[in-house]
Design an enzyme around this catalytic site. Structure first.
Site, PDB file in Angstrom:
ATOM      1  N   SER A  84      -5.322  -7.632  -3.815  1.00  0.00           N
ATOM      2  CA  SER A  84      -5.634  -6.514  -2.932  1.00  0.00           C
ATOM      3  C   SER A  84      -6.489  -7.019  -1.780  1.00  0.00           C
ATOM      4  O   SER A  84      -7.319  -7.924  -1.976  1.00  0.00           O
ATOM      5  CB  SER A  84      -6.418  -5.451  -3.711  1.00  0.00           C
ATOM      6  OG  SER A  84      -7.056  -4.555  -2.811  1.00  0.00           O
ATOM      7  N   HIS A 125      -1.923 -10.879   1.813  1.00  0.00           N
ATOM      8  CA  HIS A 125      -2.039 -11.716   0.621  1.00  0.00           C
ATOM      9  C   HIS A 125      -0.664 -11.807  -0.031  1.00  0.00           C
ATOM     10  O   HIS A 125       0.320 -11.270   0.510  1.00  0.00           O
ATOM     11  CB  HIS A 125      -3.097 -11.139  -0.330  1.00  0.00           C
ATOM     12  CG  HIS A 125      -2.917  -9.674  -0.631  1.00  0.00           C
ATOM     13  ND1 HIS A 125      -1.824  -9.193  -1.315  1.00  0.00           N
ATOM     14  CD2 HIS A 125      -3.656  -8.585  -0.299  1.00  0.00           C
ATOM     15  CE1 HIS A 125      -1.916  -7.881  -1.432  1.00  0.00           C
ATOM     16  NE2 HIS A 125      -3.019  -7.476  -0.800  1.00  0.00           N
ATOM     17  N   VAL A 149       1.934  -7.871  -7.699  1.00  0.00           N
ATOM     18  CA  VAL A 149       1.565  -9.289  -7.738  1.00  0.00           C
ATOM     19  C   VAL A 149       0.109  -9.374  -8.201  1.00  0.00           C
ATOM     20  O   VAL A 149      -0.739  -8.599  -7.739  1.00  0.00           O
ATOM     21  CB  VAL A 149       1.745  -9.943  -6.356  1.00  0.00           C
ATOM     22  CG1 VAL A 149       1.198 -11.361  -6.339  1.00  0.00           C
ATOM     23  CG2 VAL A 149       3.218  -9.923  -5.953  1.00  0.00           C
ATOM     24  N   GLN A 193      -5.856   7.729   7.131  1.00  0.00           N
ATOM     25  CA  GLN A 193      -5.843   7.738   5.665  1.00  0.00           C
ATOM     26  C   GLN A 193      -7.194   7.378   5.059  1.00  0.00           C
ATOM     27  O   GLN A 193      -7.312   7.246   3.844  1.00  0.00           O
ATOM     28  CB  GLN A 193      -4.736   6.831   5.130  1.00  0.00           C
ATOM     29  CG  GLN A 193      -4.961   5.347   5.306  1.00  0.00           C
ATOM     30  CD  GLN A 193      -3.714   4.557   4.960  1.00  0.00           C
ATOM     31  OE1 GLN A 193      -2.684   4.653   5.636  1.00  0.00           O
ATOM     32  NE2 GLN A 193      -3.768   3.780   3.889  1.00  0.00           N
ATOM     33  N   GLY A 200       0.687 -10.287  -2.409  1.00  0.00           N
ATOM     34  CA  GLY A 200       1.342  -8.997  -2.664  1.00  0.00           C
ATOM     35  C   GLY A 200       2.180  -8.583  -1.457  1.00  0.00           C
ATOM     36  O   GLY A 200       3.366  -8.237  -1.590  1.00  0.00           O
ATOM     37  N   HIS A 201       1.569  -8.647  -0.276  1.00  0.00           N
ATOM     38  CA  HIS A 201       2.302  -8.311   0.947  1.00  0.00           C
ATOM     39  C   HIS A 201       3.483  -9.280   1.137  1.00  0.00           C
ATOM     40  O   HIS A 201       4.583  -8.861   1.494  1.00  0.00           O
ATOM     41  CB  HIS A 201       1.397  -8.443   2.170  1.00  0.00           C
ATOM     42  CG  HIS A 201       0.214  -7.515   2.173  1.00  0.00           C
ATOM     43  ND1 HIS A 201      -1.075  -7.967   2.108  1.00  0.00           N
ATOM     44  CD2 HIS A 201       0.135  -6.162   2.255  1.00  0.00           C
ATOM     45  CE1 HIS A 201      -1.916  -6.935   2.156  1.00  0.00           C
ATOM     46  NE2 HIS A 201      -1.203  -5.826   2.238  1.00  0.00           N
ATOM     47  N   GLN A 253       4.565  -1.557  -5.940  1.00  0.00           N
ATOM     48  CA  GLN A 253       4.256  -0.725  -7.117  1.00  0.00           C
ATOM     49  C   GLN A 253       2.745  -0.643  -7.331  1.00  0.00           C
ATOM     50  O   GLN A 253       2.256   0.254  -7.990  1.00  0.00           O
ATOM     51  CB  GLN A 253       4.974  -1.323  -8.340  1.00  0.00           C
ATOM     52  CG  GLN A 253       4.658  -0.689  -9.673  1.00  0.00           C
ATOM     53  CD  GLN A 253       5.154   0.754  -9.788  1.00  0.00           C
ATOM     54  OE1 GLN A 253       6.018   1.179  -9.014  1.00  0.00           O
ATOM     55  NE2 GLN A 253       4.598   1.512 -10.709  1.00  0.00           N
ATOM     56  N   LYS A 254       1.997  -1.577  -6.727  1.00  0.00           N
ATOM     57  CA  LYS A 254       0.526  -1.558  -6.810  1.00  0.00           C
ATOM     58  C   LYS A 254       0.003  -0.170  -6.426  1.00  0.00           C
ATOM     59  O   LYS A 254      -0.908   0.359  -7.033  1.00  0.00           O
ATOM     60  CB  LYS A 254      -0.019  -2.632  -5.869  1.00  0.00           C
ATOM     61  CG  LYS A 254      -1.445  -2.479  -5.423  1.00  0.00           C
ATOM     62  CD  LYS A 254      -2.369  -3.103  -6.419  1.00  0.00           C
ATOM     63  CE  LYS A 254      -3.836  -2.908  -6.121  1.00  0.00           C
ATOM     64  NZ  LYS A 254      -4.195  -2.635  -4.756  1.00  0.00           N
ATOM     65  N   ASP A 255       0.593   0.417  -5.358  1.00  0.00           N
ATOM     66  CA  ASP A 255       0.207   1.770  -4.927  1.00  0.00           C
ATOM     67  C   ASP A 255       1.292   2.726  -5.422  1.00  0.00           C
ATOM     68  O   ASP A 255       2.110   3.229  -4.645  1.00  0.00           O
ATOM     69  CB  ASP A 255       0.067   1.810  -3.405  1.00  0.00           C
ATOM     70  CG  ASP A 255      -1.033   0.891  -2.914  1.00  0.00           C
ATOM     71  OD1 ASP A 255      -2.172   1.342  -2.776  1.00  0.00           O
ATOM     72  OD2 ASP A 255      -0.755  -0.306  -2.719  1.00  0.00           O
TER      73      ASP A 255
HETATM   74  P1  AMP Z   1      -1.786  -2.225   2.268  1.00  0.00           P
HETATM   75  O1  AMP Z   1      -1.909  -3.300   3.308  1.00  0.00           O
HETATM   76  O2  AMP Z   1      -2.865  -2.268   1.236  1.00  0.00           O
HETATM   77  O3  AMP Z   1      -1.565  -0.862   2.875  1.00  0.00           O
HETATM   78  O4  AMP Z   1      -0.458  -2.545   1.472  1.00  0.00           O
HETATM   79  C1  AMP Z   1       0.780  -2.668   2.126  1.00  0.00           C
HETATM   80  C2  AMP Z   1       1.882  -2.716   1.098  1.00  0.00           C
HETATM   81  O5  AMP Z   1       1.682  -3.832   0.249  1.00  0.00           O
HETATM   82  C3  AMP Z   1       1.913  -1.480   0.192  1.00  0.00           C
HETATM   83  O6  AMP Z   1       3.263  -1.093  -0.018  1.00  0.00           O
HETATM   84  C4  AMP Z   1       1.268  -1.965  -1.062  1.00  0.00           C
HETATM   85  O7  AMP Z   1       1.697  -1.275  -2.221  1.00  0.00           O
HETATM   86  C5  AMP Z   1       1.753  -3.405  -1.097  1.00  0.00           C
HETATM   87  N1  AMP Z   1       0.874  -4.201  -1.943  1.00  0.00           N
HETATM   88  C6  AMP Z   1      -0.477  -4.325  -1.843  1.00  0.00           C
HETATM   89  N2  AMP Z   1      -0.953  -5.096  -2.851  1.00  0.00           N
HETATM   90  C7  AMP Z   1       0.117  -5.434  -3.611  1.00  0.00           C
HETATM   91  C8  AMP Z   1       0.290  -6.203  -4.814  1.00  0.00           C
HETATM   92  N3  AMP Z   1      -0.742  -6.765  -5.431  1.00  0.00           N
HETATM   93  N4  AMP Z   1       1.532  -6.341  -5.306  1.00  0.00           N
HETATM   94  C9  AMP Z   1       2.591  -5.754  -4.691  1.00  0.00           C
HETATM   95  N5  AMP Z   1       2.510  -5.034  -3.560  1.00  0.00           N
HETATM   96  C10 AMP Z   1       1.285  -4.863  -3.031  1.00  0.00           C
END
Ligand code: AMP
Length: 281
Positions: A185, A34, A176, A61, A36-37, A148-150
């Protein structure tokens, strides 16, 4: 875009980048991509010559009873999005490729790994740091981009990199959000229309904490009470935690006298969502 399914292929791709003295940026993800990624991909493109993205739903995880089996897997649309962003390499290994049979070696960031989500998801951060360390060894990036989301994850990965002298620079990019404030997310896909509305309570709770803070409130317990009230007011939202912590140690603070992280996790229906905000006095 080159797609690497094996560790050997990925190593060859990053070795080629390094031989031509290219700066390699890396964005680890679990897919279901999405905005964010994509913001991380764009940050990597801006700072590096070559960008690799990984898509790997990391079984290590996820706890028993969590959503590993139903986690969204959308490889084809993900691949198209990354092509459009002009990503150079996509690393998409299988669990068997990443974890040799009878693997018993883990990376644990002691203390930090049991804070925030680590408390309600035992073993979660051990799974994260183990896979991120493995990915760093396979991809050997110059820079790696996290969201920063995580926030706790970013803190823990930074600590691992520091403690183990890993030769990679960690860049943390802003959260984001959807136009209505919900943090983007992959798990938002689980939300039915009613849950989607209720999910706004997380961001609303954080905004309320921030506005009380901006009005001068510095006592963490009182700020937390304000946030929890906002959360529990929403039917269908069940808070896991709302904490105010030191962003470097993830330890709770009593008074917000320096930069502090307000982190929230809550179940909206059956979906566990997280969000956070930074307070800067
Ligand atoms: P994930 O696929 O959920 O493991 O996320 C992969 C990366 O994308 C991680 O570093 C997350 O922190 C980042 N991420 C996920 N959602 C967001 C968001 N809304 N804004 C910024 N980064 C994000």
């Amino acid at each position: 875009m080159k797609i690497c399914k094996t560790i050997a292929d990925m190593r060859a791709a990053s070795r080629a980048a390094r031989h031509s003295e290219k700066r390699l940026g890396f964005v680890p993800t679990m897919g279901a991509l999405h905005e964010g990624h994509l913001s991380l991909v764009r940050a990597a493109k801006a700072k590096c010559d070559v960008v690799a993205v990984s898509i790997f739903v990391n079984p290590l995880q996820f706890g028993p009873g969590e959503d590993l089996a139903k986690y969204p897997r959308t490889f084809e649309p993900d691949r198209e999005l990354l092509e459009k962003e002009d990503v150079d390499t996509l690393f998409a290994p299988t669990p068997e490729e990443m974890y040799p049979a009878r693997a018993v070696t883990y990376v644990t960031v002691e203390g930090l790994g049991e804070k925030l989500c680590g408390r309600s998801r035992p073993g979660h951060f051990r799974g994260v740091t183990t896979v991120v360390a493995k990915l760093f060894h396979i991809v050997e990036p110059d820079m790696a981009f996290f969201g920063q989301k995580d926030a706790a994850q970013a803190t823990i990965v930074r600590r691992m990199v520091r403690d183990l002298n890993l030769p990679v620079e960690i860049v943390v990019c802003p959260i984001v959000r959807e136009p209505d404030g919900l943090a983007t997310s992959s798990r938002n896909a689980y939300l039915n229309p009613q849950d989607r509305k209720s999910a706004l309570a997380l961001n609303r709770a954080l905004s309320e904490v921030k506005s009380r803070f901006d009005q001068g409130e510095r006592n963490a317990s009182s700020l937390i009470a304000t946030g929890k009230q906002m959360l529990t007011r929403e039917i269908g939202v069940h808070p896991d935690y709302l904490e105010i912590v030191d962003p470097a140690t993830l330890d709770p603070v009593r008074e917000v006298t320096s930069s502090a992280l307000v982190a929230v996790a809550a179940f909206v229906g059956k979906t566990r969502l997280i969000d956070n905000i930074l307070l800067n006095p």
